[in-house]
Design an enzyme around this catalytic site. Sequence first.
Site, short mmCIF file in Angstrom:
data_model
loop_
_atom_site.label_atom_id
_atom_site.label_comp_id
_atom_site.label_asym_id
_atom_site.label_seq_id
_atom_site.Cartn_x
_atom_site.Cartn_y
_atom_site.Cartn_z
CG HIS A 117 -0.36 0.35 2.50
ND1 HIS A 117 0.23 -0.58 3.32
CD2 HIS A 117 -0.26 1.55 3.15
CE1 HIS A 117 0.66 0.03 4.42
NE2 HIS A 117 0.38 1.31 4.35
CD GLU A 121 1.61 7.86 0.56
OE1 GLU A 121 1.98 8.42 1.61
OE2 GLU A 121 0.54 7.23 0.45
CG ASP A 122 5.96 6.49 1.20
OD1 ASP A 122 5.65 7.65 0.89
OD2 ASP A 122 5.50 5.90 2.19
CG ASP A 182 -1.83 3.44 6.82
OD1 ASP A 182 -0.65 3.12 6.71
OD2 ASP A 182 -2.21 4.63 6.84
#
Length: 717
Positions: A117, A121-122, A182
Site C-alpha cells: 500500500h 506513494e513512497d 494503516d
Amino acid sequence: MSAEATNPGNPEAADRRRGRPRPALRGLRRIGRAALLGPAARDGLPDALEHVAKVHRRHHPDADLDILSKAYQCAESSHRGQTRKSGEPYITHPLAVTLILAELGAETTTLTASLLHDTVEDTDVTLDQVRAEFGAEVCYLVDGVTKLEKVDYGAAAEPETFRKMLVATGNDVRVMSIKLADRLHNMRTLGVMRPEKQARIAGVTRDVLIPLAERLGVQALKTELEDMVFAVLHPEEYAATRHLVASYAGRPDPLAAIAARARAILADAGIDAEVLVRPRHFVSVHRVLLARGRLTAADLGRLLVLVAEDADCYAVLGELHTCFTPVVSEFKDFIATPKFNLYQSLHTAVSGETGDVAETLIRTHRMHRVAEAGVIALGNPHVPTDGADAPEGERADPTRPGWLDRLLTWQRTTPDPDTFWTSLRDDLAQEGEITVFCTGAAPDDPGGTIGLPAGASCVDAAYARHGDAGHGCIGARVNGRLVTLGTVLRDGDSLHLLMAQDSAGPSPQWLDHARTPAARLAISRWLARPQDTGEPPATPAGRRTERRRVPAHRSASPDHAATASGLAVADLPGAAVRLAGCCTPVPPDTVTGFAVRGGAVTVHRALCPAVARMAAMGRQPVGVRWRGAGPGGPGCRVTLLAEAFSRPHLLPDLTEAIAAQGAAVVSAAVEPPHEQLVRHTYTLHLPNAAGLPSLMRAMRQVPGVFDVVRATTTVRS
C-alpha cells in the site's frame, strides 16, 4: 502513512482487558526482528512473513501464500534503506498493517494490497508495475489508499485524498479497510511525533476514521482507535479512567460470578454456549461514568454469550430472563432488525443475586466475527461489472451501505475542498441510520426506500430522493398524516413527498431543518443564486401579511335571499326563506330552519354548530325542504375552505379552476401562511347546486392543494 509513536499505556494489558483477539505484540516484534535480519526465506516463505501467514491460514486454510510472498519481496526491496522515525526498517509498517488485517480475517487479495500500500506513494514503483505483477484488483486497492501529493494540491491534499479514498471505497470497501488498519498502526506508533502533530492526526482520526470504522462495522479497529485518540486529545480524563479501572483490579468481579451461574444454567438447559466476560475499553468506561455519575465493578464489562445458531440466541435469552431478573428497558433485538453497519446481536441486562446488573450480549459466532471485523469478515463480495481487468468500472457490492451512496452523491457537487471537508465531518458526525419508505410522487413513480441519517427531516428526504428537484417539495405526508417539512423522520416511516413544478423553492428556514450535507449544499446554492428580477420575491415563511381580498365578479352576484327563495321552502306559510351564511347549505344537504326576526326563516345545514346552539337555547326548528335545482334552475351560494401549501400563483390557479367550473367568486380571503401552510376561503355563486362536487374535485386537483371542505362557521373578514 508513516506516522510513528509509542502506544499510551500498556498495550499487552489493554489487550487482556479487552478480552478479544488483537494483533499480538510478540508477532509484531518477531516481524521487526526478521525485517532487521533481512528477507531470508525458510521453506519458500520469508521469515518476516511467517507470522502473518500463520494467522492468515487460521482464517483461510486454503489460501495461496505465493502471492503474499511475492508481494512481500516487492515491498521489502522497494522500501529497502527507508526507516521509520523510530529507526526500524520501513517494511515493518506494511507488515504490521497486513497482520492487523490478517487477524480480522481479511482474504488474500486485501493482504497483498496492504503489503504494497505504500510502494507507489513512497518508492519508485508505479501503478502500472503493480497491475502487471499483481493484477488489476490489487492495483485498484493500492491506488485507492495512495495519498495525493501535497506539492500538487497544497493545503487541499488531505481532503482531496479522503475524497479519492471515498470514491474508491464506493467501488470496493476493502480500500477503507486497508486505510483503517494503516491508521491504527500509525496511532500505535504516534509518540515520536511532535505534540501538535499528534493532536492533528488524532483529531482527523476522531472526526473521520472512527466514524467510518463504525459505519463499516469494524468494531475491533474502532474501539482501539477511540482509546488512542482519547489518550492524545484528553490525557487527563484518560489517566483518570485508567486509574479508576486499575482501582478495581484487586476486588471481586461480580461479572465472573454471574457468568459462572449463566454457564451452569445454559448447560442444564442443554444449550451449547460460550459465556465470556468482556471488559469495556477505556472510552466506553468513561461514557458510562458520564451517563450514570458513578461506577460499580459490574459496569467495567459486559457478558458475551456465543452460540451456534440464531435460534439458540433466543433460547439463551429465555433462560437468562427466567433464571435472573431482567431489566426490561435494556432489551434490544438487533438480530431481527440489524443495525445499518451489519451488526447483529441481542442486548439485555440481568440482575444477579447480589443486585449487580450485568449487561449481556447474545450472538452467534458468525455474528461475532461480523461485529468485530465488519465488512472485512465478509470476504470478497466485489464483482467488477466491466470485466476483471477494469477496476475503474462500477462494482456490484451487496454490502455497499446507503450512507456511502449519500457521501458519493453529494461529494460530486462539492468541488471546494474546504466545503467538502467540513461537510464530510458533519455527515459522519450523524449517529445511526434510518430507512424510510417513499411512495411515488407521480403515477409513473414506483417509490422505494431511502437511507438517511438519524435525525433527518422531510427536507433531507426530498433532496435524497429527487436531488436538486427537491427544491419543488411543497409538503409531505408521513404515515398518511400531513406534516411540515421540518418534521423529523423515524425508522420505518412511510413518506409521501408533495412536489410542484412552479414552487417558490427553498426558503432560508429550510437550512434549519436540513441535516444532510446534500440538502444543505443544494439549499445554499439555491439561496445564493442571482435573483430573477422578473418575478416577485416569495413571501418568507412565517411572515405575517395582510389578508388579501379578491373583488367579486359583478355580473355574477345575484341577491342571496332572492336566490334562496327559489331553492328552499319552509313549513311556515308566507315566510321568507334565507340560506345561512355560516354554513351555506346547498341541495342535497340535510337542512333545518329557525324563525328569525322579521318573520323570515334561516336555513342551516343539519351539522352546522349554530343548530346545536339554537336547540340548546330552546329555539324550535322549522321544517324546510329543497324545491329542487335542475339544469337551468336557480343558483346558490356556498363557502369553501381550500387548505394548501404556500406557493406562487396559487390564488390565480384556484380562481381559474373555479371559473372553469362555471362558478363565480363572490369574495375570497387568504390567511397569512404559517409553516408554509395557507388557507383560502371562497364564497362562490354556483349556477347549479349539483355542480358542487365536481367543483370541489377540480379545486383539489390544483397543485399544492391538499383539501377542500365546506365552511361550517362564519368567516370573519
